[in-house]
Scaffold this motif. Structure first.
Motif, PDB file in Angstrom:
ATOM      1  N   GLY A  32       0.816  -1.211   0.000  1.00 58.27           N
ATOM      2  CA  GLY A  32       0.000   0.000   0.000  1.00 58.27           C
ATOM      3  C   GLY A  32       0.848   1.259   0.000  1.00 58.27           C
ATOM      4  N   SER A  33       0.434   2.249  -0.788  1.00 60.55           N
ATOM      5  CA  SER A  33       1.063   3.566  -0.784  1.00 60.55           C
ATOM      6  C   SER A  33      -0.032   4.578  -0.459  1.00 60.55           C
ATOM      7  N   PHE A  34       0.115   5.245   0.665  1.00 64.84           N
ATOM      8  CA  PHE A  34      -0.953   6.105   1.171  1.00 64.84           C
ATOM      9  C   PHE A  34      -0.625   7.567   0.864  1.00 64.84           C
ATOM     10  N   ASN A  35      -1.562   8.267   0.260  1.00 60.51           N
ATOM     11  CA  ASN A  35      -1.309   9.618  -0.227  1.00 60.51           C
ATOM     12  C   ASN A  35      -1.418  10.695   0.843  1.00 60.51           C
ATOM     13  N   GLU A  36      -2.234  10.438   1.884  1.00 64.84           N
ATOM     14  CA  GLU A  36      -2.382  11.442   2.941  1.00 64.84           C
ATOM     15  C   GLU A  36      -1.150  11.417   3.862  1.00 64.84           C
ATOM     16  N   VAL A  67       5.372  -5.416  10.113  1.00 63.14           N
ATOM     17  CA  VAL A  67       6.706  -4.860   9.918  1.00 63.14           C
ATOM     18  C   VAL A  67       7.333  -5.580   8.724  1.00 63.14           C
ATOM     19  N   ASN A  68       7.706  -4.792   7.740  1.00 64.38           N
ATOM     20  CA  ASN A  68       8.263  -5.339   6.501  1.00 64.38           C
ATOM     21  C   ASN A  68       7.347  -6.395   5.882  1.00 64.38           C
ATOM     22  N   GLY A  69       6.044  -6.108   5.916  1.00 61.22           N
ATOM     23  CA  GLY A  69       5.056  -6.971   5.288  1.00 61.22           C
ATOM     24  C   GLY A  69       4.681  -8.204   6.077  1.00 61.22           C
ATOM     25  N   LYS A  70       5.235  -8.378   7.281  1.00 61.81           N
ATOM     26  CA  LYS A  70       4.946  -9.558   8.092  1.00 61.81           C
ATOM     27  C   LYS A  70       4.194  -9.135   9.351  1.00 61.81           C
ATOM     28  N   LYS A  71       3.226  -9.938   9.752  1.00 62.67           N
ATOM     29  CA  LYS A  71       2.362  -9.582  10.888  1.00 62.67           C
ATOM     30  C   LYS A  71       3.161  -9.604  12.185  1.00 62.67           C
ATOM     31  N   ALA A  72       3.143  -8.497  12.896  1.00 64.78           N
ATOM     32  CA  ALA A  72       3.783  -8.416  14.215  1.00 64.78           C
ATOM     33  C   ALA A  72       2.809  -8.782  15.319  1.00 64.78           C
ATOM     34  N   GLY A  73       1.516  -8.444  15.125  1.00 62.47           N
ATOM     35  CA  GLY A  73       0.513  -8.763  16.132  1.00 62.47           C
ATOM     36  C   GLY A  73      -0.656  -7.807  16.050  1.00 62.47           C
ATOM     37  N   GLU A  74      -1.568  -7.944  17.001  1.00 69.38           N
ATOM     38  CA  GLU A  74      -2.724  -7.057  17.067  1.00 69.38           C
ATOM     39  C   GLU A  74      -3.128  -6.831  18.514  1.00 69.38           C
ATOM     40  N   LYS A 106       1.542   4.299   7.797  1.00 68.00           N
ATOM     41  CA  LYS A 106       2.763   3.666   7.288  1.00 68.00           C
ATOM     42  C   LYS A 106       3.956   4.582   7.511  1.00 68.00           C
ATOM     43  N   ARG A 107       5.060   3.974   7.946  1.00 66.47           N
ATOM     44  CA  ARG A 107       6.302   4.740   8.101  1.00 66.47           C
ATOM     45  C   ARG A 107       7.497   3.801   8.005  1.00 66.47           C
ATOM     46  N   SER A 108       8.536   4.255   7.339  1.00 68.89           N
ATOM     47  CA  SER A 108       9.788   3.510   7.289  1.00 68.89           C
ATOM     48  C   SER A 108      10.786   4.165   8.236  1.00 68.89           C
ATOM     49  N   VAL A 109      11.563   3.328   8.907  1.00 74.46           N
ATOM     50  CA  VAL A 109      12.511   3.836   9.889  1.00 74.46           C
ATOM     51  C   VAL A 109      13.800   3.016   9.800  1.00 74.46           C
ATOM     52  N   ARG A 110      14.905   3.666  10.033  1.00 77.07           N
ATOM     53  CA  ARG A 110      16.192   2.981  10.045  1.00 77.07           C
ATOM     54  C   ARG A 110      16.531   2.640  11.497  1.00 77.07           C
ATOM     55  N   VAL A 111      16.758   1.366  11.741  1.00 75.11           N
ATOM     56  CA  VAL A 111      17.093   0.898  13.083  1.00 75.11           C
ATOM     57  C   VAL A 111      18.583   1.155  13.333  1.00 75.11           C
ATOM     58  N   GLU A 129      16.444  -1.818   8.121  1.00 71.09           N
ATOM     59  CA  GLU A 129      15.212  -1.243   7.609  1.00 71.09           C
ATOM     60  C   GLU A 129      13.972  -1.817   8.300  1.00 71.09           C
ATOM     61  N   ALA A 130      13.050  -0.940   8.644  1.00 74.27           N
ATOM     62  CA  ALA A 130      11.769  -1.369   9.207  1.00 74.27           C
ATOM     63  C   ALA A 130      10.668  -0.501   8.614  1.00 74.27           C
ATOM     64  N   THR A 131       9.801  -1.117   7.834  1.00 78.65           N
ATOM     65  CA  THR A 131       8.618  -0.420   7.328  1.00 78.65           C
ATOM     66  C   THR A 131       7.432  -0.878   8.155  1.00 78.65           C
ATOM     67  N   ILE A 132       6.874   0.052   8.913  1.00 79.44           N
ATOM     68  CA  ILE A 132       5.804  -0.257   9.868  1.00 79.44           C
ATOM     69  C   ILE A 132       4.477   0.154   9.260  1.00 79.44           C
ATOM     70  N   VAL A 133       3.530  -0.767   9.251  1.00 80.69           N
ATOM     71  CA  VAL A 133       2.182  -0.486   8.758  1.00 80.69           C
ATOM     72  C   VAL A 133       1.189  -0.818   9.863  1.00 80.69           C
ATOM     73  N   VAL A 134       0.262   0.087  10.113  1.00 76.62           N
ATOM     74  CA  VAL A 134      -0.749  -0.098  11.162  1.00 76.62           C
ATOM     75  C   VAL A 134      -2.132   0.077  10.548  1.00 76.62           C
TER      76      VAL A 134
END
Length: 589
Positions: free
Chosen positions: A47-51, A107-114, A78-83, A134-139
């Motif tokens: 997903g690429s979010f425009n807002e 995180v990086n397309g894999k489910k971390a939890g809910e 969504k946010r990418s962060v450098r660890v 690299e960590a791309t976090i999606v919520v």
């Protein structure tokens, strides 16, 4: 948007501090998902979010940069962060202070939890999900405060704010952050203090058991070491004691606090270090009075809703949280009911630091508790709240529910309240518990009522018999019964006063002048202070919230009256305090 980057950069968990952390507040990508189809479309992968949104402010707020106040079925972040490189040899945890309501994290397309629950923190170990640095976090967050299946607090169920319901909060509304920890680390600590002998029972919990591990505890007061102890780890939990060489009590207006360092060692190598604090104080009940350190302190409380004009549920800065306590104390209040909302930890931090009493309360409105399903939705988050805030010396009581009205003609399920009360007492036997503030009591340590009578004479008449040791005033006598508990008028007043607001909402008939307001405030308040059968009050309310204009301050926290006038009324010695002083003097003779 860059101007908002300085918001909320303080450490979000002040009672459990590590120095290896990374604040993830600031600009995130954002998208609406009104059809709740994003998971099916696998937006967490591509997903690429425009807002753009400023975290941690909810999308309904101005500070978020969105300002969308209609209902949102679901939203995405969504946010990418450098660890940091140095973290890659350790474990990395991802923390959320609070997300309203049902959050899914990748995180990086894999489910971390809910996590379900709009008010309490949660975290995930994301070490194995990282792709190098690299960590791309999606919520993804779903929120439906009209379902009856989730607590909404004072968030409006209608499109518009109305009465005592205000702008909604959806999604992330507290700090998001990452933390580096060792493979074995301390997850949380409990401090149970005894003012009479200066002992502190310490309970520590680890993420896993590890051999050859010890824990060093060091307590200081004003920089001076007053207790040290080493505990040998024999499991995932550790029990220890500190014996303080100096005892300084935490009391209202006298916030004596001890700093404590928790150091986890493996074969003498430090693998974790946490900074915390505690206050030495007790809360007990005797002779129908709530005692703090064995003294009856009349609780002069004010209702605090925890809303902000630009941030809604989220204070714009840490200083705003502190200011709300300061302006309350300026008017002579010694505490607050944190009303229909589990407040963020840094509010409690400032209450601890300033010596300000608070009651912990869930935002239960909106949750259907006419059946057992309500318990399933409510109890897990309430237990998380108790664990999170257990160590706060300012927090002197729990109140899981507020005004549990009948729903569509069906009464509350009394067992939901009874079980919640029993669980609360087992998790925390050190504090009194009010099962449901105002109505309808099932089992409670403190009997409280709400009464918004505006006529001073009629208000005083309700409490006249009990002031002489006679019958106690009970609201809804067919639904609840007084059983000799401490008596607390936990909502009163609500005097409508804002000359500039013609279409506002408040209780009763509006006074015609400031003088009339002060006279009414004094009459209502002194009635309660002078009654020896009443041990606490809570005035509605500290500040206006949107259309509700019965605050002592405006929504922007501007005083409507000279604070010294209110302070003079609130500071009068209460009957229970006079009786105690008399008894102490008699014992010295």
């Amino acid at each position: 948007m860059e101007a908002c980057m300085s918001y909320r950069n303080e450490y979000p968990r002040p009672q459990f501090v590590r120095n290896t952390w990374l604040n993830l507040n600031g600009e995130w990508q954002f998208a609406f998902d009104h059809g709740k189809s994003g998971i099916e479309r696998e937006l967490y992968k591509h997903g690429s979010f425009n807002e753009k949104i400023q975290v941690p402010f909810c999308p309904e707020s101005k500070l978020s940069g969105i300002g969308y106040t209609d209902f949102m079925a679901a939203v995405w972040y969504k946010r990418s962060v450098r660890v940091p490189k140095g973290w890659l040899e350790q474990r990395t945890t991802l923390h959320f202070g609070a997300v309203d309501y049902h959050a899914h994290v990748w995180v990086n397309g894999k489910k971390a939890g809910e996590h379900k629950g709009g008010y309490t923190p949660f975290s995930f170990d994301i070490t194995d999900l990282l792709d190098g640095e690299e960590a791309t976090i999606v919520v993804y967050v779903e929120d439906d405060n009209r379902s009856g299946l989730q607590p909404r607090g004072k968030q409006s169920e209608g499109y518009y704010s109305a009465g005592c319901d205000y702008t909604r909060t959806t999604g992330i509304w507290q700090t998001v952050w990452m933390e580096s920890v060792s493979s074995t680390y301390v997850t949380h600590a409990k401090f149970k203090t005894n003012p009479k002998d200066g002992s502190v029972a310490v309970e520590l919990y680890l993420n896993q058991y590890d051999r050859d591990v010890t824990i060093d505890l060091e307590a200081t007061f004003n920089g001076k070491i007053v207790a040290e102890e080493t505990a040998i780890v024999a499991g995932q939990s550790v029990q220890s004691f500190l014996h303080l060489s100096e005892v300084h009590l935490w009391e209202p207006g006298q916030p004596n606090l001890y700093d404590v360092t928790i150091t986890l060692k493996k074969e003498e190598n430090v693998i974790d270090r946490v900074e915390s604090y505690f206050g030495v104080r007790s809360v007990s009940i005797k002779n129908k009075v709530i005692l703090i350190n064995d003294k009856p302190i009349f609780q002069r409380l004010v209702l605090d809703q925890g809303f902000y004009p630009d941030g809604v549920y989220t204070a714009p800065t840490d200083e705003h949280l502190k200011k709300d306590i300061k302006i309350s104390m300026d008017m002579g209040f010694n505490g607050a009911r944190m009303h229909e909302k589990i407040f963020e930890p840094r509010y409690l931090y400032w209450a601890d630091q300033l010596g300000y009493l608070v009651w912990g309360e869930h935002g239960n409105w909106g949750l259907d508790i006419t059946g057992s399903k309500g318990l399933e939705q409510f109890l897990p988050e309430w237990m998380e709240s108790i664990e999170r805030d257990f160590n706060s010396p300012a927090l002197i009581g729990w109140c899981p529910f507020n005004e549990t009205w009948d729903r569509n003609g069906t009464r509350q399920n009394d067992q939901v309240l009874r079980i919640t009360y029993e669980v609360t007492k087992r998790l925390d036997p050190t504090r009194p518990v009010i099962d449901t503030s105002g109505n309808f009591h099932v089992i409670t340590d403190v009997f409280d009522i709400h009464d918004y009578e505006q006529n001073v004479e009629k208000f005083a008449a309700k409490f006249e018999e009990m002031s002489k040791g006679g019958n106690v005033y009970v609201t809804f006598e067919d639904r609840q019964q007084y059983e000799n508990q401490p008596y607390f008028v936990s909502e009163y007043g609500g005097i409508w006063w804002n000359p500039d607001e013609k279409d506002g909402w408040g209780y009763g008939e509006k006074p015609q002048s400031e003088h009339e307001f002060i006279e009414r405030y004094q009459g209502l308040t002194v009635t309660l202070l002078n009654n020896p059968s009443i041990c606490a009050f809570c005035y509605t309310q500290l500040y206006d919230v949107e259309q509700e204009v019965n605050g002592l301050y405006t929504y922007q926290r501007k005083a409507k009256f000279d604070p010294s006038l209110i302070r003079k009324i609130n500071s009068q010695k209460a009957a229970i305090e006079k009786d105690f002083a008399f008894a102490v003097n008699r014992s010295k003779e």
